[in-house]
Design a protein around this motif. Structure first.
Motif, PDB file in Angstrom:
ATOM      1  N   ARG A  84       0.817  -1.208   0.000  1.00 60.23           N
ATOM      2  CA  ARG A  84       0.000   0.000   0.000  1.00 60.23           C
ATOM      3  C   ARG A  84       0.850   1.257   0.000  1.00 60.23           C
ATOM      4  N   LEU A  85       2.161   1.080  -0.017  1.00 64.60           N
ATOM      5  CA  LEU A  85       3.068   2.219  -0.020  1.00 64.60           C
ATOM      6  C   LEU A  85       3.200   2.802  -1.424  1.00 64.60           C
ATOM      7  N   GLY A  86       3.536   4.066  -1.499  1.00 64.11           N
ATOM      8  CA  GLY A  86       3.826   4.730  -2.758  1.00 64.11           C
ATOM      9  C   GLY A  86       5.212   5.334  -2.722  1.00 64.11           C
ATOM     10  N   ALA A  87       5.505   6.202  -3.681  1.00 62.29           N
ATOM     11  CA  ALA A  87       6.840   6.783  -3.730  1.00 62.29           C
ATOM     12  C   ALA A  87       6.846   8.102  -4.500  1.00 62.29           C
ATOM     13  N   ASP A  88       7.668   9.017  -4.019  1.00 62.36           N
ATOM     14  CA  ASP A  88       8.088  10.166  -4.806  1.00 62.36           C
ATOM     15  C   ASP A  88       9.409   9.787  -5.460  1.00 62.36           C
ATOM     16  N   ILE A  89       9.553  10.107  -6.746  1.00 69.07           N
ATOM     17  CA  ILE A  89      10.753   9.716  -7.496  1.00 69.07           C
ATOM     18  C   ILE A  89      11.277  10.930  -8.254  1.00 69.07           C
ATOM     19  N   TRP A  90      12.585  11.099  -8.217  1.00 64.40           N
ATOM     20  CA  TRP A  90      13.250  12.166  -8.958  1.00 64.40           C
ATOM     21  C   TRP A  90      14.268  11.538  -9.903  1.00 64.40           C
ATOM     22  N   LEU A  91      14.410  12.101 -11.083  1.00 62.99           N
ATOM     23  CA  LEU A  91      15.346  11.595 -12.094  1.00 62.99           C
ATOM     24  C   LEU A  91      16.287  12.699 -12.528  1.00 62.99           C
ATOM     25  N   ASP A  92      17.582  12.431 -12.420  1.00 63.43           N
ATOM     26  CA  ASP A  92      18.616  13.303 -12.976  1.00 63.43           C
ATOM     27  C   ASP A  92      19.120  12.605 -14.232  1.00 63.43           C
ATOM     28  N   LYS A  93      18.664  13.091 -15.399  1.00 63.82           N
ATOM     29  CA  LYS A  93      18.859  12.375 -16.657  1.00 63.82           C
ATOM     30  C   LYS A  93      20.169  12.776 -17.342  1.00 63.82           C
ATOM     31  N   HIS A  94      21.001  11.782 -17.639  1.00 57.04           N
ATOM     32  CA  HIS A  94      22.252  12.011 -18.372  1.00 57.04           C
ATOM     33  C   HIS A  94      22.332  11.171 -19.646  1.00 57.04           C
ATOM     34  N   LEU A  95      21.690  10.007 -19.650  1.00 60.22           N
ATOM     35  CA  LEU A  95      21.791   9.105 -20.792  1.00 60.22           C
ATOM     36  C   LEU A  95      20.796   9.509 -21.873  1.00 60.22           C
ATOM     37  N   PRO A  96      21.236   9.554 -23.123  1.00 68.67           N
ATOM     38  CA  PRO A  96      20.331   9.968 -24.202  1.00 68.67           C
ATOM     39  C   PRO A  96      19.277   8.906 -24.486  1.00 68.67           C
ATOM     40  N   MET A  97      18.080   9.359 -24.841  1.00 69.03           N
ATOM     41  CA  MET A  97      17.041   8.422 -25.273  1.00 69.03           C
ATOM     42  C   MET A  97      17.324   8.018 -26.722  1.00 69.03           C
ATOM     43  N   GLY A  98      17.039   6.755 -27.035  1.00 72.05           N
ATOM     44  CA  GLY A  98      17.288   6.260 -28.383  1.00 72.05           C
ATOM     45  C   GLY A  98      18.754   6.151 -28.710  1.00 72.05           C
ATOM     46  N   GLY A  99      19.594   5.965 -27.684  1.00 77.98           N
ATOM     47  CA  GLY A  99      21.036   5.899 -27.895  1.00 77.98           C
ATOM     48  C   GLY A  99      21.606   4.499 -27.897  1.00 77.98           C
ATOM     49  N   GLY A 100      20.798   3.506 -27.516  1.00 77.59           N
ATOM     50  CA  GLY A 100      21.292   2.135 -27.475  1.00 77.59           C
ATOM     51  C   GLY A 100      22.153   1.828 -26.269  1.00 77.59           C
ATOM     52  N   ILE A 101      22.119   2.688 -25.249  1.00 73.69           N
ATOM     53  CA  ILE A 101      22.924   2.430 -24.048  1.00 73.69           C
ATOM     54  C   ILE A 101      22.055   2.164 -22.826  1.00 73.69           C
TER      55      ILE A 101
END
Length: 287
Positions: A84-101
């Protein structure tokens, strides 16, 4: 992320080779590939919520909140575990989308492992990897966190020990659609299967590279440029390309010669994911 109770990395991966053996009845492809992690990636922060809500506080351009793999991973884990727990989530994005990594898949795996700890679910890796496979073929290798030879759609994993060189990863400014590459009629789909020992001794090629080069001149030009300094390869379905070096100094020298319009980064190859090292440190700090 100042309110986060747990901060974890989501590492990049490289496909050191990628052979496509054939198309399956379900439309996916049987393949063989060799995964290795990089000590470079995104970063995610997590905090408990008592109300069961899942909130990702970082927006990605063109990706609706509820479609983000991070949110989908959190909700599937929540639903299947019955918490029944939830979460707050933060993302610090460095990896490119659609990059294959592996950016999105890695973020999803870090979410599964992080919330498994924060929610005190005590799921094992097998169970988390099975859930991860429903989110994407690359998620299980990030869940398990060890360099591996992979078969099937990428989910049948054999851990391997590889050299851990320094890599220069070049990031052409294009988004490569995995579905587009795998549906291309010119894609090689009949490469004979090989043994893991043969891969470790001789390496292999990336069957997607000719198709990606033809469709994306930016990727082809990046390969031509990097090949002037080192043997360059495509990772996954692209568009990132990479070369390996025996030292950070040598990789940095080539990185410094990249033109301004072609960003890149230098990172150490790693057989053990930095996510798993961070989780071990977090557990030890709480003992």
């Amino acid at each position: 992320m100042q309110n986060a109770q747990l901060i974890l990395p989501a590492p990049a991966k490289l496909n050191l080779m990628l052979h496509i053996l054939g198309r399956r009845p379900d439309g996916y492809h049987d393949l063989q590939t060799l995964f290795q992690f990089l000590d470079h990636g995104d970063q995610l922060g997590f905090a408990l919520r008592a109300d069961g809500e899942i909130h990702l506080h970082s927006e990605l351009t063109g990706v609706p909140h509820d479609s983000n793999l991070i949110v989908r991973a959190a909700r599937q884990l929540q639903q299947q575990s019955g918490t029944r727990l939830g979460a707050d989530i933060w993302l610090d994005k460095h990896l490119p989308m659609g990059g294959g990594i592996g950016g999105g898949s890695s973020d999803a795996a870090t979410t599964l492992l992080g919330l498994n700890r924060l929610w005190q679910l005590d799921w094992d890796e097998d169970r988390l990897a099975a859930l991860g496979l429903s989110l994407g073929a690359d998620v299980p290798v990030f869940v398990r966190g060890h360099a591996a030879f992979a078969e099937g759609v990428g989910e049948k994993l054999i851990p391997v020990e590889l050299d851990e060189p320094w890599y220069l990863v070049v990031v052409p400014q294009v988004f490569v659609s995995t579905a587009e590459i795998f549906s291309d009629p010119e894609l090689t789909r009949d490469t004979p299967a090989i043994k893991v020992r043969t891969v470790l001794e001789r390496g292999g090629r990336n069957d997607c590279q000719p198709v990606v080069e033809k469709r994306y001149p930016e990727v082809r030009n990046a390969l031509i440029l990097l090949n002037k300094f080192v043997s360059a390869r495509l990772t996954g379905t692209g568009g990132c390309v990479f070369g390996s070096f025996p030292s950070q100094v040598e990789a940095d020298k080539v990185a410094a010669r990249l033109p301004d319009h072609l960003p890149g980064f230098v990172a150490k190859g790693s057989n053990v994911s930095m996510l798993h090292r961070a989780l071990e440190n977090w557990v030890e700090s709480r003992m």
